[in-house]
Scaffold this motif. Structure first.
Motif, PDB file in Angstrom:
ATOM      1  N   SER A 453       0.265  -1.097   0.078  1.00 23.41           N
ATOM      2  CA  SER A 453      -0.419   0.174  -0.207  1.00 23.41           C
ATOM      3  C   SER A 453       0.615   0.730  -0.359  1.00 23.41           C
ATOM      4  CB  SER A 453      -1.677  -0.011   0.806  1.00 23.41           C
ATOM      5  OG  SER A 453      -0.731  -0.567   1.642  1.00 23.41           O
ATOM      6  N   LEU A 454       2.350   1.023   0.707  1.00 21.16           N
ATOM      7  CA  LEU A 454       3.022   3.102   0.810  1.00 21.16           C
ATOM      8  C   LEU A 454       3.553   3.127  -1.064  1.00 21.16           C
ATOM      9  CD1 LEU A 454       5.331   2.203   3.926  1.00 21.16           C
ATOM     10  CD2 LEU A 454       3.293   3.585   2.454  1.00 21.16           C
ATOM     11  N   TRP A 455       4.169   2.213  -1.489  1.00 19.79           N
ATOM     12  CA  TRP A 455       4.405   1.696  -2.523  1.00 19.79           C
ATOM     13  C   TRP A 455       3.765   2.884  -3.300  1.00 19.79           C
ATOM     14  CZ3 TRP A 455       4.681  -3.166  -6.766  1.00 19.79           C
ATOM     15  CH2 TRP A 455       4.704  -2.981  -7.949  1.00 19.79           C
ATOM     16  N   VAL A 456       1.784   2.086  -3.860  1.00 21.04           N
ATOM     17  CA  VAL A 456       1.136   2.261  -4.487  1.00 21.04           C
ATOM     18  C   VAL A 456       0.584   3.709  -4.060  1.00 21.04           C
ATOM     19  CG1 VAL A 456      -1.392   2.024  -5.374  1.00 21.04           C
ATOM     20  CG2 VAL A 456       0.026   0.174  -5.229  1.00 21.04           C
ATOM     21  N   GLY A 457       0.503   4.035  -2.508  1.00 16.34           N
ATOM     22  CA  GLY A 457      -0.192   5.113  -2.421  1.00 16.34           C
ATOM     23  C   GLY A 457       1.017   6.007  -2.716  1.00 16.34           C
ATOM     24  N   ILE A 458       2.550   5.767  -2.698  1.00 15.44           N
ATOM     25  CA  ILE A 458       3.205   7.238  -2.894  1.00 15.44           C
ATOM     26  C   ILE A 458       3.321   7.424  -4.168  1.00 15.44           C
ATOM     27  CG2 ILE A 458       5.431   7.668  -2.608  1.00 15.44           C
ATOM     28  CD1 ILE A 458       5.479   6.812   0.666  1.00 15.44           C
ATOM     29  N   GLY A 459       2.808   6.624  -4.609  1.00 18.66           N
ATOM     30  CA  GLY A 459       3.408   6.150  -5.867  1.00 18.66           C
ATOM     31  C   GLY A 459       2.265   7.131  -6.716  1.00 18.66           C
ATOM     32  N   ALA A 460       1.035   6.917  -6.462  1.00 11.96           N
ATOM     33  CA  ALA A 460       0.068   7.973  -6.578  1.00 11.96           C
ATOM     34  C   ALA A 460       0.280   9.526  -6.270  1.00 11.96           C
ATOM     35  CB  ALA A 460      -1.640   7.676  -5.849  1.00 11.96           C
ATOM     36  N   GLN A 461       1.245   9.411  -5.001  1.00  9.73           N
ATOM     37  CA  GLN A 461       0.826  10.948  -5.221  1.00  9.73           C
ATOM     38  C   GLN A 461       2.035  11.712  -5.491  1.00  9.73           C
ATOM     39  OE1 GLN A 461      -0.289  13.102  -1.949  1.00  9.73           O
ATOM     40  NE2 GLN A 461      -1.303  11.312  -1.303  1.00  9.73           N
ATOM     41  N   LEU A 462       3.060  11.388  -5.947  1.00  7.54           N
ATOM     42  CA  LEU A 462       4.599  11.733  -7.148  1.00  7.54           C
ATOM     43  C   LEU A 462       3.681  11.650  -8.025  1.00  7.54           C
ATOM     44  CD1 LEU A 462       7.004   9.255  -5.598  1.00  7.54           C
ATOM     45  CD2 LEU A 462       7.069  11.929  -5.045  1.00  7.54           C
ATOM     46  N   GLU A 508       7.514  11.469 -18.360  1.00  8.53           N
ATOM     47  CA  GLU A 508       7.365  10.550 -19.789  1.00  8.53           C
ATOM     48  C   GLU A 508       6.201   9.472 -18.660  1.00  8.53           C
ATOM     49  OE1 GLU A 508       6.962   8.962 -22.777  1.00  8.53           O
ATOM     50  OE2 GLU A 508       7.159  10.757 -22.750  1.00  8.53           O
ATOM     51  N   ARG A 509       5.397   9.644 -19.341  1.00  5.30           N
ATOM     52  CA  ARG A 509       4.037   8.700 -18.308  1.00  5.30           C
ATOM     53  C   ARG A 509       4.196   6.985 -18.874  1.00  5.30           C
ATOM     54  NH1 ARG A 509       1.234  10.711 -14.475  1.00  5.30           N
ATOM     55  NH2 ARG A 509      -0.390   8.943 -14.969  1.00  5.30           N
ATOM     56  N   THR A 510       4.524   5.637 -17.693  1.00  4.97           N
ATOM     57  CA  THR A 510       4.874   4.714 -17.789  1.00  4.97           C
ATOM     58  C   THR A 510       3.661   4.229 -17.836  1.00  4.97           C
ATOM     59  OG1 THR A 510       5.620   4.318 -15.808  1.00  4.97           O
ATOM     60  CG2 THR A 510       7.223   5.205 -16.661  1.00  4.97           C
ATOM     61  N   PRO A 511       3.596   2.970 -18.601  1.00 11.56           N
ATOM     62  CA  PRO A 511       2.155   1.917 -17.930  1.00 11.56           C
ATOM     63  C   PRO A 511       2.403   1.573 -16.631  1.00 11.56           C
ATOM     64  CG  PRO A 511       4.263   0.341 -19.933  1.00 11.56           C
ATOM     65  CD  PRO A 511       4.200   2.306 -19.264  1.00 11.56           C
ATOM     66  N   LEU A 512       3.625   1.488 -15.490  1.00 14.29           N
ATOM     67  CA  LEU A 512       3.174   1.371 -15.090  1.00 14.29           C
ATOM     68  C   LEU A 512       2.511   2.292 -13.837  1.00 14.29           C
ATOM     69  CD1 LEU A 512       4.781  -0.429 -11.476  1.00 14.29           C
ATOM     70  CD2 LEU A 512       6.083   1.469 -11.329  1.00 14.29           C
ATOM     71  N   MET A 513       2.455   3.781 -14.516  1.00 18.32           N
ATOM     72  CA  MET A 513       1.762   4.727 -13.720  1.00 18.32           C
ATOM     73  C   MET A 513       0.295   4.675 -14.296  1.00 18.32           C
ATOM     74  SD  MET A 513       4.851   8.660 -14.492  1.00 18.32           S
ATOM     75  CE  MET A 513       5.981   7.519 -14.402  1.00 18.32           C
ATOM     76  N   ASP A 514       0.459   4.442 -15.474  1.00 18.83           N
ATOM     77  CA  ASP A 514      -0.835   5.047 -16.002  1.00 18.83           C
ATOM     78  C   ASP A 514      -1.992   3.728 -15.771  1.00 18.83           C
ATOM     79  OD1 ASP A 514      -0.836   7.163 -17.042  1.00 18.83           O
ATOM     80  OD2 ASP A 514      -0.073   6.701 -18.956  1.00 18.83           O
ATOM     81  N   ASN A 515      -1.213   2.706 -14.713  1.00 22.09           N
ATOM     82  CA  ASN A 515      -2.663   0.924 -14.702  1.00 22.09           C
ATOM     83  C   ASN A 515      -1.895   1.078 -13.175  1.00 22.09           C
ATOM     84  OD1 ASN A 515      -3.351   0.699 -16.748  1.00 22.09           O
ATOM     85  ND2 ASN A 515      -1.641   0.116 -17.951  1.00 22.09           N
ATOM     86  N   TRP A 516      -1.023   0.970 -12.458  1.00 23.50           N
ATOM     87  CA  TRP A 516      -0.208   1.279 -11.059  1.00 23.50           C
ATOM     88  C   TRP A 516      -0.922   2.011 -10.387  1.00 23.50           C
ATOM     89  CZ3 TRP A 516      -1.342  -3.201  -7.722  1.00 23.50           C
ATOM     90  CH2 TRP A 516       0.006  -3.593  -6.511  1.00 23.50           C
ATOM     91  N   TYR A 517      -0.065   3.122 -10.436  1.00 25.46           N
ATOM     92  CA  TYR A 517      -0.144   4.041  -9.822  1.00 25.46           C
ATOM     93  C   TYR A 517      -1.158   4.963  -9.552  1.00 25.46           C
ATOM     94  CZ  TYR A 517       4.722   3.937  -9.047  1.00 25.46           C
ATOM     95  OH  TYR A 517       5.683   3.269  -8.263  1.00 25.46           O
TER      96      TYR A 517
END
Length: 611
Positions: A453-462, A508-517
């Protein structure tokens, strides 16, 4: 109607109303300090002596999670994203049922003060420490946001002094928490719910008068696409859809109602299990009432500004300020009423902060101090609890100063709850629902859930999700006769949602950002809970989880559910043992003693009343 509207400002009467609210809250604290003859025992101070009845507890439960973040955030949320938020009404129902039927029976029959005590009984000391530390960190962070958010929004619109408000809130809270303990917290909450409803009502009534009735408001909302209740898109990346809110929302809120110390502490302080369940169900009505109020406020906000959005027109600098702006706009001719609204927002803050301080004190005393210093008398523990209240009050004001560096309030607050609350909910569910779970599984599961949850949560804030994920509805400014230029309409849909100071731009938006974050923030909690449950169960099986001989009191049994129907069976015997007169000033409630003595015999503690 002139589009260049002038809004009112704060006058003396508004300050009088606001100060009155603070004074009454403080007075309740003083009253309970003297009425309780100085809270002789720490149990009396932290648990209200376990003699509370359902209705004040229910109102108090409602008040503490309807903070100013709700009063200012929800109407703005509905103004920007439409009424889909009101699906939370269904979520609240599920949350209350789960809390009352799964978590409450176990906590109540064990008679614990701190929910984390359960973790030691069921697993071991280290699991309890993990839970406690996570809770303390989460609550201090959250409380800082709760104190700072309304102060900022109100300051920028009404010119209400920012740090004056922050310090006043913190000091008054700390004051009545320290003097009056849980009883003061509960009764000030009851008073503050009253103020919140009054504040909301005055806004809704005046708005419907100015806009020409509810019909106009609903028509404007319909034309603006704000009545988007049924969005059944199953995509978990969309911020608010029917499924996100029902599934994600249920996990997020259950972590607050089912296992969060500040809530559990209240309903455990009821005098019987029936009263405790009743308080949760009555509180459901309160949650619905506040949700409906915020829904109408949000729709009237839209109806008033549907052709001239003050946010795009740069009248206010953040969505949280729309509500105070609206209040000063429609209530400027009634001195004292805007003050009532500010008092309403602050009541939300006070009630949340006070319950947090009280819960933090309880957890610290029960989980960190009592196990270390076993020789302390009840009297000195009571002093320690009061000292802790002061300490946490100061810490929370400090956090508010830090919160001034962080952005986007509602989201930040809820994602903190999601990131920490999810794994904790998973941990308790492991204990209560999975008989094979053992302490190794619990620790590994908690860490895994927390890491994810920290990984997703912090990714989404960034890297905040794109606007096609959040779906903000268009805001128009054609009705403002300011210097009109063609770029105005572009800025309306392109508002980035998270404005946190830590954001990384133009990357650059990566698939990781567009899907996971881009996962909806409501699913952070769901993810944490499910990962903890899954990992915890899988790790427990090979590490001897099957072999442990567990006491059934730590699990949810069929008996717990069936005992709901006991009310119909034995009305008569039930009254017989409750009607004993209580001679010794009431610290020992006969309704509890027979239960407490049993537990004490089994767990080998010294005497029945000291849990």
């Amino acid at each position: 109607m002139d589009a260049q509207r002038d809004i009112g400002s704060f006058v003396v009467w508004d300050y009088v109303v606001f100060a009155g609210m603070l004074l009454i809250s403080a007075a309740i604290g003083i009253y309970y300090a003297f009425a309780g003859r100085g809270q002789q025992s720490s149990k009396e101070f932290l648990m209200g002596g376990r003699r509370m009845t359902a209705v004040p507890v229910a109102l108090s439960l409602t008040a503490s999670f309807m903070s100013a973040v709700t009063v200012l955030g929800t109407p703005a949320e509905i103004y920007r994203f439409g009424a889909v938020f009101s699906i939370f009404a269904i979520t609240y129902f599920f949350v209350v049922v789960i809390s009352a039927e799964v978590f409450l029976p176990v906590f109540y029959k064990l008679g614990i003060t701190s929910t984390y005590e359960y973790l030691e009984l069921r697993f071991n000391r280290y699991v309890r420490l993990c839970g406690t530390v996570l809770f303390i960190v989460q609550t201090i962070l959250y409380t800082g946001i709760v104190i700072y958010a309304p102060a900022l929004a109100l300051n920028q619109v009404t010119g209400f002094d920012l740090w004056g408000a922050v310090v006043a809130t913190g000091v008054v809270c700390t004051f009545y928490c320290t003097l009056g303990g849980l009883k003061a917290v509960i009764w000030t909450d009851v008073f503050q719910v009253g103020i919140m409803v009054a504040g909301f009502a005055s806004v809704i009534i005046q708005a419907s008068v100015i806009q020409g009735g509810f019909d106009t408001i609903l028509n404007d909302a319909r034309n603006g696409g704000r009545l988007n209740f049924w969005n059944f898109d199953p995509n978990p990346l969309q911020r608010h859809t029917f499924w996100t809110i029902i599934i994600g929302g249920t996990f997020t809120w259950t972590s607050i109602y089912g296992v969060n110390q500040s809530q559990v502490q209240r309903y455990i302080s009821c005098k019987s299990r029936f009263q405790a369940k009743l308080s949760l169900y009555v509180n459901l009505v309160g949650l619905w009432a506040i949700l409906i109020c915020s829904l109408f406020c949000g729709l009237s906000l839209y109806s008033r500004y549907h052709d001239c959005d003050p946010w795009t027109a740069n009248k206010v600098s953040a969505a949280d300020q729309l509500m105070p702006y609206f209040v000063l706009d429609i209530l400027q001719d009634y001195p004292g009423v805007p003050g009532l609204f500010v008092a309403c927002a602050y009541s939300g803050t006070l009630s949340t902060v006070s319950s947090s301080i009280n819960a933090l004190a309880a957890v610290t005393v029960e989980d960190l101090i009592k196990p270390r210093f076993t020789s302390l008398s009840e009297r000195s523990l009571s002093w320690v609890s009061q000292g802790m209240s002061v300490l946490y009050g100061v810490l929370c004001i400090g956090m508010a100063a830090l919160a001034s560096l962080m952005g986007a309030l509602l989201q930040a607050a809820l994602s903190i709850f999601g990131m920490v609350g999810g794994p904790l909910l998973g941990l308790f569910s492991l204990g209560i629902l999975v008989p094979v779970a053992n302490s190794i599984g619990a620790l590994v599961g908690l860490l895994a859930g927390f890491a994810i949850s920290l990984w997703v949560g912090i990714g989404a804030q960034l890297y905040p999700p794109l606007s096609e994920r959040t779906l903000p509805l268009p805001l128009e400014t054609y009705g403002c006769n300011s210097t009109y230029n063609g770029t105005d309409l572009l800025t309306t849909t392109e508002m980035p949602f998270s404005t946190s100071a830590f954001q990384v731009h133009n990357v650059e938006r990566t698939p990781l950002m567009d899907n996971w974050y881009s996962l909806s923030y409501l699913y952070f909690s769901t993810l944490g809970t499910l990962v903890t449950l899954l990992v915890g169960t899988l790790v427990s099986l090979p590490t001897g989880g099957r072999k442990q001989n567990l006491d059934h009191r730590f699990l949810l049994t069929k008996q717990d559910f069936l005992s709901n129907f006991d009310i119909f069976k034995k009305k008569k015997d039930d009254l017989s043992y409750k009607s004993h007169p209580v001679e010794d000033g009431g610290t020992d409630n006969p309704a509890f003693n027979h239960i407490e003595l049993n537990i004490a015999d089994q767990s080998g503690k010294a005497n029945g009343t000291r849990m």
